[in-house]
Design a protein around this motif. Structure first.
Motif, mmCIF file in Angstrom:
data_model
loop_
_atom_site.group_PDB
_atom_site.id
_atom_site.type_symbol
_atom_site.label_atom_id
_atom_site.label_comp_id
_atom_site.label_asym_id
_atom_site.label_seq_id
_atom_site.Cartn_x
_atom_site.Cartn_y
_atom_site.Cartn_z
ATOM 1 N N GLU A 58 -0.931 3.956 7.018
ATOM 2 C CA GLU A 58 0.163 4.702 7.633
ATOM 3 C C GLU A 58 -0.297 6.075 8.126
ATOM 4 O O GLU A 58 0.205 6.576 9.139
ATOM 5 C CB GLU A 58 1.363 4.831 6.679
ATOM 6 N N VAL A 66 -2.242 5.289 11.491
ATOM 7 C CA VAL A 66 -1.286 4.980 12.556
ATOM 8 C C VAL A 66 -0.573 6.264 13.002
ATOM 9 O O VAL A 66 -0.391 6.509 14.195
ATOM 10 C CB VAL A 66 -0.281 3.909 12.067
ATOM 11 N N ILE A 94 8.059 -0.831 5.612
ATOM 12 C CA ILE A 94 7.268 -0.227 6.697
ATOM 13 C C ILE A 94 7.761 1.195 6.962
ATOM 14 O O ILE A 94 6.975 2.139 7.065
ATOM 15 C CB ILE A 94 7.331 -1.086 7.973
ATOM 16 N N LEU A 148 5.557 4.583 6.460
ATOM 17 C CA LEU A 148 5.346 5.525 7.574
ATOM 18 C C LEU A 148 5.833 6.924 7.202
ATOM 19 O O LEU A 148 5.189 7.923 7.529
ATOM 20 C CB LEU A 148 6.092 5.039 8.817
ATOM 21 N N SER A 167 3.786 -5.794 5.625
ATOM 22 C CA SER A 167 3.861 -4.436 6.173
ATOM 23 C C SER A 167 2.484 -4.002 6.670
ATOM 24 O O SER A 167 2.356 -3.372 7.719
ATOM 25 C CB SER A 167 4.400 -3.455 5.123
ATOM 26 N N GLN A 168 1.455 -4.364 5.927
ATOM 27 C CA GLN A 168 0.093 -4.006 6.329
ATOM 28 C C GLN A 168 -0.275 -4.708 7.651
ATOM 29 O O GLN A 168 -0.880 -4.090 8.540
ATOM 30 C CB GLN A 168 -0.880 -4.418 5.207
ATOM 31 N N LEU A 219 1.505 -2.922 10.573
ATOM 32 C CA LEU A 219 0.916 -1.617 10.880
ATOM 33 C C LEU A 219 -0.481 -1.785 11.489
ATOM 34 O O LEU A 219 -0.886 -1.016 12.359
ATOM 35 C CB LEU A 219 0.863 -0.739 9.625
ATOM 36 N N ASP A 220 -1.193 -2.821 11.051
ATOM 37 C CA ASP A 220 -2.532 -3.050 11.598
ATOM 38 C C ASP A 220 -2.460 -3.523 13.055
ATOM 39 O O ASP A 220 -3.299 -3.151 13.878
ATOM 40 C CB ASP A 220 -3.288 -4.058 10.730
ATOM 41 N N ARG A 234 -1.953 -0.418 14.915
ATOM 42 C CA ARG A 234 -3.197 0.360 14.949
ATOM 43 C C ARG A 234 -4.139 -0.162 16.039
ATOM 44 O O ARG A 234 -4.658 0.603 16.858
ATOM 45 C CB ARG A 234 -3.905 0.277 13.588
#
Lengths: 426, 426
Positions: B269, B272, B294, B298, B410-411, B414-415, B418
């Motif tokens: 996080e 990102v 998420i 963040l 969630s990972q 976010l990935d 990213r």
């Protein structure tokens, strides 16, 4: 052999990565509770890296000072997995490849369409005279043995492998062996837990002053963390110095009243979920400074889709207006962090979702965003349960960082909901 | 005196509540890193309850097997706080009330408008010949002493008191003492960390095979957790067997490529957030199975209000339609857990919020909600960055419970963000 006259235990967690911490240790709570129920008290917890001589030293120390040693980790297939060798060295029992262990591992891998690799054969090397503990989940078997008057079990470190192996393997063996050790009496101990919210440790401390009568060996523990103050009573299952745990627990509940939100494994989100389910109510949440934490906590509970309708995380003012219908004039007049905005957020999310109840949070989690009149830690929570059913509450959380203020804010919002649900259900 | 020829250390954490675990241990990571930078390796971590004889036993064991012992906890004012007595017993140094400690405590309390209570006087009882370590945050002073060739420091267990006391008190004293111990050489060690996402441990393992040349003592560690595989390189700061940590780190980065999402203390996080800030983009998120996680992650990052506009947690189908404009026909045709719904959620939250990019997740976190064709662990993530900039990705997470599936989902989301931000920024 240990010199102690009661049943004492030590856990040894093996793994260089564990020396560095940064991980939640749930194994020791599980093991401590299960051992206590058999009358064995956890006295030491040791962590050691993947180093053979350090492991042997830790094992020898443990075997000298306690009667029950539970090793976790270091049973995998790689050359870093040294628990088997360490036990062999510390006890003088040679390792030998066991057919039963190999067969179980081969059968497990076959279920997954695989065959054992050369390195996995290592997992079937077990100290002589040790009993094999079968692993119902993974491939690594555990084992147990009695050495110079102490009981030792080696188990994988992964909780979902370790836990059933303790329950179905270690405890029956341990209890059978304890019955043969007549000189030491085992008093099964129980531990009961109450969770409180919304008051500092000193208030709980005062409320429970003098709870445990003089001469009674039941231990009262009071532990503060950012989200709660936990109360524990630990002692023998029966009467003890004029009181039983159940009597003291009942008295503690009475003295603490509605600040007790749950018992044992209950969490605030599981309690709120149960109340919503019982009353067949649905919930919608509007979060600002908590950023989604309330939704995350509520949805950790299996089955929460039955009562959680939606969550709006309105981080920007525009989102508060657009997603919740908070009048922009209210934000301008009172600021986004205000009781008025909290009330409008709760009402907005309830009306737009059609849920039975709306809950809201707005506040300053820091480190930025504070003004002279609105410091970091100022938080408003709101609730709207329909016409005439609106509440807001102000909190000023001191001395925590952003993560702690988010946690405490989420707890305050869920606790407001819990109290409202209890009154409504009465 | 310890028999070892390198500088070794042990931490002893004191407190009955710590035996039960269930808390994140951050102290040992902090202490291990600081000691390593001085050339001292943490070899054992012991936890012991508030029991004087157990504490003395743990201390004696530690003083025998390592050269540096760091005790944390048990320095408070109550009769349960026994660290001072335990050190006195283990070393044979009597306790005496120290004026300097008492004055510092009185001054600190005066700042808070208070005077010391009788029980707080206990905190000024320090073993003879020990040096006082002043506490810049709380009232309990720490202390350090050298005993039969080992260095011992006792500190409070609260991280924000312990950390500055290690930095400003323990380390300068320890290093000064180490310089007087010429027979043992101290090699300052450094530890560098890479965080990877999206591939299993075995892939990282293979990619890094043969990274460390034969004869080089730099240690490669690979640690898997639900959200990532972490790679660490630990060794002396200078050249070592033909390689330096920085060279190996560079090679590891090249071999691993874009699965490395961060280094050292970075989190997914925070990375990102940095990319969004650099590109001056705002973000809106639509979550289903992750339930707010998420958004929570963040907004753990200070300053995230600059780029997080809003999050919609649309747990019910109706919420997906109302909050995001997902066409109900798409839900009926493909089901709520589908690539089409993930795409519509990402597009919907972006369009409604006016944010630069929208990210979405929909999946089955379990234990309920699965069907024959849609098992627990099936998750779709989506991203919408405007016309022609739409992505979805399917995941099938095996072998985790509800909490783990939420974390991994969630990972993954976010990935995806990213990777998209990196391509866009190039």
């Amino acid at each position: 052999m240990s010199q102690t006259k009661t049943w004492t235990a030590e856990t040894i967690a093996v793994g260089s990565e564990l020396l560095l911490g940064g991980r939640l240790d749930t194994n020791s709570l599980f093991i401590a509770d299960r051992l206590a129920a058999c009358g064995v008290e956890l006295r030491y917890k040791t962590t050691v890296g993947d180093d053979l001589s350090d492991m042997v030293s830790a094992l020898k120390t443990a075997l000298r000072r306690v009667r029950v040693v539970i090793l976790t980790g270091g049973l995998g297939p790689t050359i870093d997995d040294l628990t088997r060798e360490a036990v062999a060295q510390a006890t003088g029992h040679r390792l030998s490849r066991r057919k039963a262990a190999l067969d179980a591992m081969t059968a497990r891998l076959a279920e997954w369409g695989r065959t054992p690799t050369t390195s996995q054969f290592r997992q079937a090397m077990i100290p002589a005279r040790a009993e094999i503990l079968s692993n119902p989940v993974g491939t690594a078997p555990g084992f147990s043995l009695v050495w110079k008057g102490s009981f030792l079990a080696a188990l994988p470190g992964v909780p979902r492998e370790m836990e059933p192996m303790v329950r179905d393997g270690v405890l029956p063996q341990l209890q059978a062996w304890m019955r043969t050790q007549k000189r030491i009496s085992a008093t099964p101990m129980i531990r009961r837990v109450l969770h409180t919210s919304g008051v500092p440790e000193s208030v709980v401390d005062q409320a429970l002053a003098g709870l445990v009568p003089k001469g009674c060996t039941i231990q009262l523990g009071i532990y503060a963390s950012p989200m709660e103050v936990m109360v524990s009573l630990t002692g023998p299952a029966g009467a003890e110095g004029g009181a039983t745990i159940e009597q003291l627990l009942k008295e503690a509940r009475t003295r603490l009243g509605d600040i007790v939100y749950g018992e044992e494994d209950e969490t605030m989100e599981s309690v709120v979920g149960r109340l919503l389910n019982e009353q067949k109510l649905t919930l919608a949440v509007a979060e600002s400074c908590t950023g989604g934490l309330i939704g995350h906590r509520l949805t950790q509970v299996p089955g929460s889709s039955a009562y959680v309708d939606r969550v709006a995380v309105t981080y920007s003012n525009r989102a508060k207006v657009e997603m919740l219908g908070v009048p922009s004039g209210v934000i301008e007049r009172h600021g986004a962090v205000s009781a008025d905005v909290a009330a409008a957020m709760a009402r907005g999310i309830r009306e737009r979702s059609g849920a039975a109840v709306g809950v809201s949070v707005t506040g300053i989690a820091g480190p930025g965003g504070a003004t002279e009149s609105k410091p970091v830690g100022l938080v408003y929570v709101g609730l709207d349960g329909g016409p005439g059913e609106g509440l807001t509450k102000e909190f000023r959380f001191h001395g925590g960082d952003r993560a702690v203020i988010k946690q405490r804010s989420s707890q305050a919002a869920l606790d407001l909901l819990r109290r409202w649900l209890i009154r409504k259900g009465c």
